[in-house]
Design an enzyme around this catalytic site. Structure first.
Site, PDB file in Angstrom:
ATOM      1  N   GLY A  96      22.288  76.250 -15.568  1.00 20.99           N
ATOM      2  CA  GLY A  96      22.451  75.559 -16.749  1.00 20.99           C
ATOM      3  C   GLY A  96      21.971  74.321 -16.727  1.00 20.99           C
ATOM      4  N   ALA A 114      18.935  66.650 -12.746  1.00 16.59           N
ATOM      5  CA  ALA A 114      19.518  66.036 -11.423  1.00 16.59           C
ATOM      6  C   ALA A 114      19.982  64.540 -11.688  1.00 16.59           C
ATOM      7  CB  ALA A 114      18.494  66.080 -10.380  1.00 16.59           C
ATOM      8  N   LYS A 150      13.817  81.014 -18.160  1.00 10.41           N
ATOM      9  CA  LYS A 150      13.875  79.581 -18.902  1.00 10.41           C
ATOM     10  C   LYS A 150      12.723  78.723 -18.633  1.00 10.41           C
ATOM     11  CE  LYS A 150      15.642  76.213 -16.213  1.00 10.41           C
ATOM     12  NZ  LYS A 150      15.510  76.804 -15.011  1.00 10.41           N
ATOM     13  N   ASP A 179      19.909  75.714 -21.009  1.00 12.66           N
ATOM     14  CA  ASP A 179      18.962  75.182 -20.011  1.00 12.66           C
ATOM     15  C   ASP A 179      17.423  75.390 -20.345  1.00 12.66           C
ATOM     16  OD1 ASP A 179      18.250  74.341 -17.425  1.00 12.66           O
ATOM     17  OD2 ASP A 179      18.726  76.274 -16.472  1.00 12.66           O
ATOM     18  N   ARG A 195       7.732  68.773 -15.294  1.00  9.79           N
ATOM     19  CA  ARG A 195       6.413  69.422 -14.928  1.00  9.79           C
ATOM     20  C   ARG A 195       6.014  70.649 -15.575  1.00  9.79           C
ATOM     21  NH1 ARG A 195       7.629  69.311  -8.294  1.00  9.79           N
ATOM     22  NH2 ARG A 195       7.723  67.059  -8.164  1.00  9.79           N
ATOM     23  N   ASN A 196       6.874  71.448 -15.761  1.00  3.69           N
ATOM     24  CA  ASN A 196       6.362  72.898 -16.533  1.00  3.69           C
ATOM     25  C   ASN A 196       5.694  72.411 -17.956  1.00  3.69           C
ATOM     26  OD1 ASN A 196       7.247  74.762 -14.503  1.00  3.69           O
ATOM     27  ND2 ASN A 196       9.243  74.196 -14.859  1.00  3.69           N
TER      28      ASN A 196
END
Lengths: 380, 380
Positions: free
Chosen positions: A144, A148, A199, A262, A271-272
């Protein structure tokens, strides 16, 4: 009050120590061989250098060689490594885990064999365990939208704990749940893991939009490319839903937190999305990855694994050749280093009247049709 | 090549003139009584002041008194007014529309009667038409993630044309579809309209996150509230899906472009998100709306209509009392001016063990429990 051992002291494993500590639990954070400096820092002044926060006093930190001490007497074990560390973590657990401990993991990704059969990471994690112990370790997963650092500073966060054993899930949820860390449970581990892995792929693609805008000279335009982002997001949500169906998860798992929730938070940055933006600018994947200092990219890894499995699943008649057009193209771009050329007309079941135009265009030599000078953002 | 009359020269109606003009069609833009300056501007120099762009030469502009001339011989009629203008537009169309013209509309919203029965706006639009003409005017609608300005500058955009008549839809799609304006069709007008109206409600709620962050002094924090946004987005996607089911639309309409795609783009910014942010800061709705200069807020209007219908639908046994917790709370905040207090524990079917805590808390007088000093963003 209970004791929780966390293997891997990266930002997510460490952030989860906060709700646990808030609930009065003792948390023992065990660094991997790559985490020595993190553990040193936590031991000397309580500061987690990745989170840039002081961890609560009830969190103690252990170097890897002291892992056995940390695991001793723990009721709950959290595998805090990312997808690249799952096999390593499984090997560590063979000597550390004792039957009866509740195991929960955070890694997002999948593995594929040569025939394109896809496996979820909790299966990979427990594979090294002796066969007689494995059935006694029902591994659960945290799924989900949860950045962090936001968990660590107690921003409201809604997650799903997924696993095969409802009793274990209820106990885990009870241990982690606070007024800001909201926990639901599902026994559809397969469906939830599929969404968690995929995702990242689609969030990476959402990053294309800003890059394409920059490529066509629109970096400072008042009008951005949100329509582009939203279309990729929507196509991604359909492809997640379909993969859950193909692999036998429950359809409802592709609703809500695990999939669109998510994907939404992952599309907001990270980063992605950054590598997606470089690809949108026209950079090849290897160059983009180098530009980002070869950082860990779970999205790109998942694209290689899941995207790479699609032709094999197609050949075996498990999926249709016209399914997963976005993930197939992501694989072309990231796995095969082909130029980005969003296949809009193949999305949403196929746009009428456009397939023929695409086929005609595909006969133009690749050098002449890449990345375009068309004011329409070039991608079609 | 054909002729298209557009009633209403706001930014979306006018932006849609671009793909039409790109396809060689003649576009006749008719201003409402509120649009006189827009039409003057387009007539004198081609500039649309809202879009801040020059419209193509094949777009001609008409003041409302010349509407009959503009409609004469048009094959396609685009109702370009927003939800607040739909009744007015319908009345205009009684004298302007001729049988055989294809009608397509862009307004997003719903209407409700005293029993909570919800109606989609295309029904409202054609209501004033004489009964003998109405069946000959199958009204279609444009649904999906499309920021007007992005359409106008030819950014890739994916939309759905929804309507009862596939032949009409195919013809309309053909007229609008370009290399950057990608069009799919569906005959589930009901489902698509439900999503179009509801996504504005949920996008408004996504705006809460930034406001709550500011309220707790976190405006400059490195850690934002993306987990919060994503959770509301996910809950919203479930509520859209459920309403499509309740009202008899097709489940698949709640996937993809019409629901999560459009909600994604709307959540990226705009008026609804701005008012959501002020509410998150702790402002009451009336004050927030005044602060924004009483701008048109389709999201707030939809919350009042659809959210206001929920208790009636519950009373009649059509939906459960525990369904639509987010939309119910949005109605409390916007319709009843109650303080924002996100009911996390009622989301996603209900968080185990939290309902009781919530019930206990609800007994605290409202003045003591508003908007909190909890570091957990305060909303729970």
């Amino acid at each position: 009050m209970t004791t929780v051992a966390v293997l891997g002291s990266g930002i997510m494993g460490s952030a989860l120590a906060i709700p646990l500590a808030d609930n009065g639990h003792e948390v023992r954070l065990v660094g991997t061989h790559l985490d020595r400096q993190i553990i040193d820092s936590v031991r000397s002044g309580g500061i987690h250098p990745g989170l840039e926060l002081e961890l609560p006093a009830s969190v103690s930190a252990y170097q890897l060689e002291d892992a056995a001490e940390a695991f001793d007497g723990a009721e709950i074990v959290l595998s805090g490594v990312n997808s690249f560390g799952v096999r390593w973590a499984g090997e560590q657990l063979t000597s550390l885990l004792t039957p009866g401990q509740l195991l929960i993991a955070i890694a997002k990704g999948m593995e594929a064999d040569d025939e394109g059969n896809l496996r979820i990471l909790p299966e990979v994690l427990v594979e090294p365990l002796p066969e007689e112990i494995r059935p006694q370790v029902p591994v659960s997963a945290i799924i989900g939208p949860s950045i962090a650092g936001e968990v660590a500073v107690r921003r409201d966060t809604c997650v799903v704990f997924a696993g095969p054993d409802q009793v274990a899930l209820d106990r885990l949820a009870e241990a982690f749940r606070t007024d800001s860390y909201h926990v639901w449970t599902t026994t559809d581990l397969l469906g939830a893991e599929i969404c968690a892995a995929m995702k990242n792929c689609y969030a990476l693609s959402v990053g294309f939009a800003e890059g394409v805008l920059e490529r066509i000279g629109g970096a400072d335009d008042a009008y951005r490319a949100h329509n582009f982002e939203a279309a990729l997001f929507a196509q991604g949500s359909l492809e997640m839903r379909r993969m859950v169906q193909v692999l036998g998860g429950r359809p409802e798992t592709a609703d809500g937190l695990a999939a669109v929730g998510d994907c939404y938070v992952t599309s907001a940055g990270g980063r992605n999305v950054r590598v997606g933006r470089l690809l949108g600018q026209g950079m090849g994947f290897s160059e983009a990855w180098e530009r980002l200092g070869h950082i860990t990219l779970e999205g790109a890894a998942a694209i290689r694994v899941i995207g790479g499995a699609l032709p094999k699943l197609t050949e075996r008649g498990i999926i249709g050749a016209d399914e997963f057009p976005l993930l197939r193209h992501l694989y072309e771009v990231i796995g095969l280093e082909q130029p980005l050329d969003v296949p809009w007309e193949r999305f949403f079941g196929g746009e009428p009247d456009r397939r023929q135009a695409r086929a005609a265009r595909a006969t133009v030599p690749a050098g002449d049709r890449t990345l375009t000078a068309d004011p329409a953002m070039g991608a079609d």
